[in-house]
Design a protein around this motif. Sequence first.
Motif, short mmCIF file in Angstrom:
data_model
loop_
_atom_site.label_atom_id
_atom_site.label_comp_id
_atom_site.label_asym_id
_atom_site.label_seq_id
_atom_site.Cartn_x
_atom_site.Cartn_y
_atom_site.Cartn_z
N ARG A 79 0.84 -1.21 0.00
CA ARG A 79 0.00 0.00 0.00
C ARG A 79 0.87 1.26 0.00
O ARG A 79 0.64 2.20 -0.76
CB ARG A 79 -0.91 0.02 1.23
CG ARG A 79 -2.01 -1.01 1.24
CD ARG A 79 -2.97 -0.78 2.40
NE ARG A 79 -3.92 -1.87 2.51
CZ ARG A 79 -3.77 -2.92 3.31
NH1 ARG A 79 -2.70 -3.00 4.08
NH2 ARG A 79 -4.68 -3.87 3.35
N GLU A 137 1.26 4.27 -2.81
CA GLU A 137 0.90 5.66 -2.51
C GLU A 137 2.09 6.60 -2.72
O GLU A 137 1.90 7.77 -3.07
CB GLU A 137 0.41 5.77 -1.07
CG GLU A 137 -0.93 5.08 -0.83
CD GLU A 137 -1.35 5.10 0.63
OE1 GLU A 137 -0.73 5.86 1.42
OE2 GLU A 137 -2.29 4.37 0.99
N GLU A 140 -6.67 -0.57 -4.66
CA GLU A 140 -7.25 0.26 -3.61
C GLU A 140 -6.31 1.40 -3.23
O GLU A 140 -6.75 2.53 -2.97
CB GLU A 140 -7.58 -0.59 -2.38
CG GLU A 140 -8.76 -1.53 -2.58
CD GLU A 140 -10.03 -0.79 -2.95
OE1 GLU A 140 -10.36 0.22 -2.28
OE2 GLU A 140 -10.70 -1.20 -3.92
N GLN A 149 -6.56 5.96 -3.03
CA GLN A 149 -6.11 6.86 -1.97
C GLN A 149 -5.14 7.90 -2.51
O GLN A 149 -5.22 9.08 -2.17
CB GLN A 149 -5.44 6.04 -0.86
CG GLN A 149 -4.67 6.85 0.17
CD GLN A 149 -5.57 7.75 1.00
OE1 GLN A 149 -6.70 7.39 1.29
NE2 GLN A 149 -5.07 8.93 1.36
#
Length: 237
Positions: free
Chosen positions: A92, A96, A132, A136
């Motif tokens: 993640r 990002e 996902e 973000q």
Amino acid sequence: MPRIRLEDSSKIDNNVWLIEPSEAHHLLHVRRCKEGQKVEGLLGDRLVVLRLEVRDDKLLGHVEWEEECPPERSLWVLLGLTKAEAFELALRQVTECGATVIVPLRCERSVVRIDEKKEAAKMARWNSILKEATKQARAFRVPKLFPLVQVKDITTLALPAFKYGAFLDEGSVELLSCRPKDEAAIAIGPEGDWSDEEKKMLVEFDFKPVSLGARIMRAPTAAAVGTAVLSMLLEKG
């Protein structure tokens, strides 16, 4: 503004999208979006702003306007395999922070061992996590995820010319002092760092030993810091 990915949705005419059921459920029942509300749709080469409409139990998105994806520099992250939660957190965070390609590495000190029967299921879950994370980060593209490889086999990959290995050893140069151009790669080891043999191989493969600072970080933190710093260095050119 809520964001969705549009790869699994379908365009039913030039200005209307039929939003994929799981994304539709998330918008309506998790984000509590209302009819007429605007959302951002991420689609690889562009961003699409959609106005929502509920019709016959389906969620439609009417195109308000589109924005082309800006040029993106290639940033490879070679990530030593760690325990499930830590590795998923690292995935993640590097997404990002700007990773465009992610290569999971089987390392000597990786506690987790994933057999071939379970690898396909793991890859599917990891790809879902990457998707996902792009929402973000408002990242247009989902990073490319390679299958698991061993350190000795990374020479089979078409890696960028600028390659860095995050080492805990004294004498490593600070990553902040490096000046990559256009594209780069960084290798982050598992908890407990690389083995001596892996460090030797990385140096032989032209990875420059770099330091991420004086503190000893957990693997997901090191992955995020290394990726973020390298991403900013590439942006500066």
